[in-house]
Design a protein around this motif. Structure first.
Motif, PDB file in Angstrom:
ATOM      1  N   THR B  44      59.514  28.740 -58.210  1.00 23.00           N
ATOM      2  CA  THR B  44      58.369  28.767 -57.265  1.00 23.00           C
ATOM      3  C   THR B  44      56.966  28.876 -58.062  1.00 23.00           C
ATOM      4  O   THR B  44      55.991  28.224 -57.634  1.00 23.00           O
ATOM      5  CB  THR B  44      58.652  29.989 -56.196  1.00 23.00           C
ATOM      6  OG1 THR B  44      59.681  29.789 -55.796  1.00 23.00           O
ATOM      7  CG2 THR B  44      57.348  30.144 -55.284  1.00 23.00           C
ATOM      8  N   GLU B  84      58.907  27.733 -49.923  1.00 24.66           N
ATOM      9  CA  GLU B  84      60.143  28.556 -49.923  1.00 24.66           C
ATOM     10  C   GLU B  84      60.613  28.835 -48.280  1.00 24.66           C
ATOM     11  O   GLU B  84      61.628  28.670 -47.880  1.00 24.66           O
ATOM     12  CB  GLU B  84      59.909  29.847 -50.548  1.00 24.66           C
ATOM     13  CG  GLU B  84      61.146  29.946 -51.727  1.00 24.66           C
ATOM     14  CD  GLU B  84      60.734  31.204 -52.625  1.00 24.66           C
ATOM     15  OE1 GLU B  84      59.774  31.605 -52.623  1.00 24.66           O
ATOM     16  OE2 GLU B  84      61.891  31.416 -53.211  1.00 24.66           O
ATOM     17  N   ASP B 160      60.855  23.103 -52.567  1.00 21.29           N
ATOM     18  CA  ASP B 160      61.376  24.560 -53.205  1.00 21.29           C
ATOM     19  C   ASP B 160      62.790  24.967 -52.353  1.00 21.29           C
ATOM     20  O   ASP B 160      62.688  25.387 -51.110  1.00 21.29           O
ATOM     21  CB  ASP B 160      60.376  25.483 -52.909  1.00 21.29           C
ATOM     22  CG  ASP B 160      60.463  26.981 -53.949  1.00 21.29           C
ATOM     23  OD1 ASP B 160      61.754  26.693 -54.534  1.00 21.29           O
ATOM     24  OD2 ASP B 160      59.672  27.723 -53.912  1.00 21.29           O
ATOM     25  N   GLU B 161      63.585  24.767 -52.918  1.00 16.29           N
ATOM     26  CA  GLU B 161      65.159  25.151 -52.350  1.00 16.29           C
ATOM     27  C   GLU B 161      65.112  24.794 -51.116  1.00 16.29           C
ATOM     28  O   GLU B 161      65.447  25.431 -50.188  1.00 16.29           O
ATOM     29  CB  GLU B 161      65.418  26.555 -52.516  1.00 16.29           C
ATOM     30  CG  GLU B 161      64.947  27.072 -53.854  1.00 16.29           C
ATOM     31  CD  GLU B 161      65.664  28.185 -54.545  1.00 16.29           C
ATOM     32  OE1 GLU B 161      66.381  28.941 -53.578  1.00 16.29           O
ATOM     33  OE2 GLU B 161      65.467  28.850 -55.618  1.00 16.29           O
TER      34      GLU B 161
HETATM   35 MG   LIG Z   1      61.607  30.627 -55.731  1.00 17.74          MG
END
Ligand SMILES: [Mg+2]
Ligand SMILES: Nc1ncnc2c1ncn2[C@@H]1O[C@H](COP(=O)(O)OP(=O)(O)O)[C@@H](O)[C@H]1O
Lengths: 271, 309
Positions: B44, B84, B160-161
């Protein structure tokens, strides 16, 4: 297909977009709307009731003597007039609470709300200047607060003119008071807004932030009471002084808020 | 190949902690670049650096042709980020959320509306455009956040993910969207701790834990760590002599029995496999299936990432 080219938005466009979004958000928050409207409604209703009561029930001799002692400015006037003038002025000072409490609440909700919903990161990822963003946010809380205060004042004014005595009408329509409402209310509002923003960068609880912000209200109320009891008279000098002090405070607090309002600060240090 | 993201010794410290430690990256135009690392690896933080949200402690980067620290506003206009957490204005409608962001990306009102519509339709949320986002499921919110990230047609999308915490259905939509983006020639920088996802979607994978440990494409990694493996299923099942014959074939490094199959690792399967099949058939075995076996990337990952602990 249309060509899509992203760039930093024009400042007025950004300000308008942020204000509209904040107002929609605020209007959808019933608690916030309640907390915004409660102080002006309470002050307005009690102010009108007090002036009306004074118009109906003449004060006792003892009341009048106490009043003359407390407020030399009204000494010598007809008792009923004096009491109404005193009450009308007293509530005008309470009106000054509106531009401190209301914008503080709005600004605190605006920032703490964004912190809680994690909207700041995507917001800061856009090509907008953070200074412009802060300015837009300040304005979004300032404008409705000033409108609410002015509306409350206008209703009060109209009611006093309709039911009050000569002294009461004179008190609320005194040019200096009108000037104070026109000039000091926006300055006071801006101060509360940026103070609210500043506090909210450090605090995550709306109520705690409100309490801290409330500490600002105390000196203002103190000043107001001192003025009614005749110790500080709102003459031209005092008015000018208050205006200058407020402008300086506004600049200082906006500057502090601007320092706290940096992309990296917001993402890394705001908790 | 054109480079859209290049970093040089990019470093970010938080006090004593070095979250990103001198990384050198080259991300090519049009690829899906996987940034794979465990929680706390600094993914991140890297994304925030590359999106000009935080400033590097040292080192530098060039994103979409703009220098970090000099043209930050241009970088922000040229990239999109899926953070995120979705971070939507939940009291507001899906439509209002997207139009607001389109405006902040400097799109004209008519373009903003057109883009909002395009992405709402693409994400299957058009019918619910007027509902406040608070009524949406986790997967729908994630789709909204992706729409917001892509709305201004950025050259590079940082994700991000993107599938963490989604149900399989929503995760599938998200992965299909990533594939579609690549089809349009868009560059995707995909942070993930999910190996399977990196394996399925990425052209190249950077193994990362504060530092970049290794960059390779998934097949290279498998080949390097295991050689290519082939699974040969016999009916009714392999006999001991089948295994012995297989082990004698030139180019076979290792062979063993596994659940009714012979698993063979060879240095050059393209040459060895025809020979294997011939040998087995000549020996009287009946072959049902011959399949390429991909060694699980999990093990590759552990070998690369774990040793630095
Ligand atoms: Mg992260
Ligand atoms: N604002 C911050 N202040 C201090 N440390 C931080 C901050 N943000 C991240 N870190 C630390 O940096 C490291 C990397 O974090 P992060 O980039 O979030 O990792 P990842 O996304 O790979 O899980 C972690 O050890 C984390 O605790």
């Amino acid at each position: 297909m249309i060509a899509v080219v992203a760039a930093s938005p024009a400042r007025p466009t950004l300000v308008r977009a942020v204000c509209v979004r904040e107002w929609r958000e605020a209007l959808g928050n019933k608690l916030l709307v309640g907390m915004t409207l409660l102080p002006p409604v309470v002050i307005l209703v009690s102010g009108i009731a007090a002036v009306a009561a004074a118009a109906v029930n003449p004060p006792s001799d003892r009341d009048v003597q106490a009043l003359y002692a407390a407020a030399p400015a009204v000494a010598g006037l007809d008792p009923r007039e004096a009491v109404q003038g005193f009450i009308a002025t007293y509530f005008l000072i309470l009106f000054m609470l509106i531009p401190t409490v209301v914008p503080l609440t709005m600004a605190i909700y605006s920032v703490i709300g964004e912190k809680a919903s994690r909207t700041l990161e995507p917001l800061l990822a856009t090509p907008v200047g953070v200074g412009d963003l802060l300015f837009a946010k300040s304005l979004a809380s300032t404008v409705p607060s000033v409108i609410v205060t002015w509306s409350a004042y206008a209703i009060y004014l109209a009611t006093v003119i309709a039911i009050g005595s000569h002294a009461a009408v004179q008190a609320v329509t005194a040019p200096r008071w009108i000037l104070a409402i026109v000039v000091l209310v926006p300055l006071l509002t801006l101060l509360s807004v940026n103070l609210g923003i500043l506090i909210s960068t450090r605090v995550n609880d709306v109520r705690v932030a409100q309490q801290i912000g409330g500490l600002v209200v105390v000196p203002i109320v103190g000043l107001g009471i001192a003025q009614v009891t005749g110790r500080v008279v709102l003459d031209n000098g005092a008015f000018l002084q208050m205006t200058i002090v407020l402008i300086l405070l506004d600049v200082a607090v906006f500057w502090l808020a601007r320092l706290a309002f940096q992309r990296e600060n917001i993402l890394v240090r705001w908790r | 190949m054109k480079t859209v993201v290049r970093t040089e010794k990019l470093t970010k410290r938080f006090g004593d902690l070095t979250a990103v430690d001198g990384i050198d990256l080259d991300v090519h135009e049009g690829e899906v670049f996987g940034f794979l690392g465990p929680n706390g690896a600094g993914k991140t933080t890297t994304l925030r650096l590359l999106c000009a949200l935080i400033a590097p402690t040292s080192g530098t980067a060039e994103i979409a042709g703009h220098r970090l620290g000099r043209d930050d506003a241009k970088i922000r206009a040229a990239v999109g980020i899926l953070t995120e957490l979705p971070g939507l204005y939940e009291r507001q409608s899906a439509w209002d959320n997207l139009v607001f962001y389109a405006t902040l990306y400097g799109l004209a009102p008519s373009v903003s509306r057109a883009q909002a519509e395009r992405y709402l339709r693409l994400m299957g949320l058009w019918e619910r455009r007027d509902e406040p986002v608070v009524t949406f499921s986790r997967g729908m919110k994630q789709k909204m956040a992706i729409a917001r990230a892509a709305l201004h047609e950025p050259r590079v999308l940082f994700l991000d993910e993107p599938t963490t915490g989604l149900d399989p259905d929503a995760a599938k939509t998200v992965r299909e969207f990533i594939v579609a983006l690549r089809g349009e020639g868009r560059t995707v920088f995909l942070c993930t701790h999910n190996l399977d996802e990196a394996d399925r979607l990425c052209d190249r994978i950077a193994f990362f834990r504060h530092r970049v440990l290794r960059i390779a494409n998934p097949d290279e990694l498998r080949a390097e760590f295991y050689g290519r493996a082939t699974e040969i299923r016999l009916v009714p099942k392999p006999r001991a002599e089948d295994l012995v014959r297989v082990q004698a074939v030139p180019g076979v490094r290792e062979a063993h029995l596994e659940n009714g199959s012979i698993v063979v690792a060879s240095t050059d399967p393209l040459h060895t496999n025809p020979l294997l099949v011939k040998t087995l058939v000549d020996g009287g075995a009946d072959i049902a299936f011959v399949t390429e076996r991909k060694p699980h990337l999990e093990e590759v990952y552990l070998r690369i990432v774990e040793p630095i602990e």
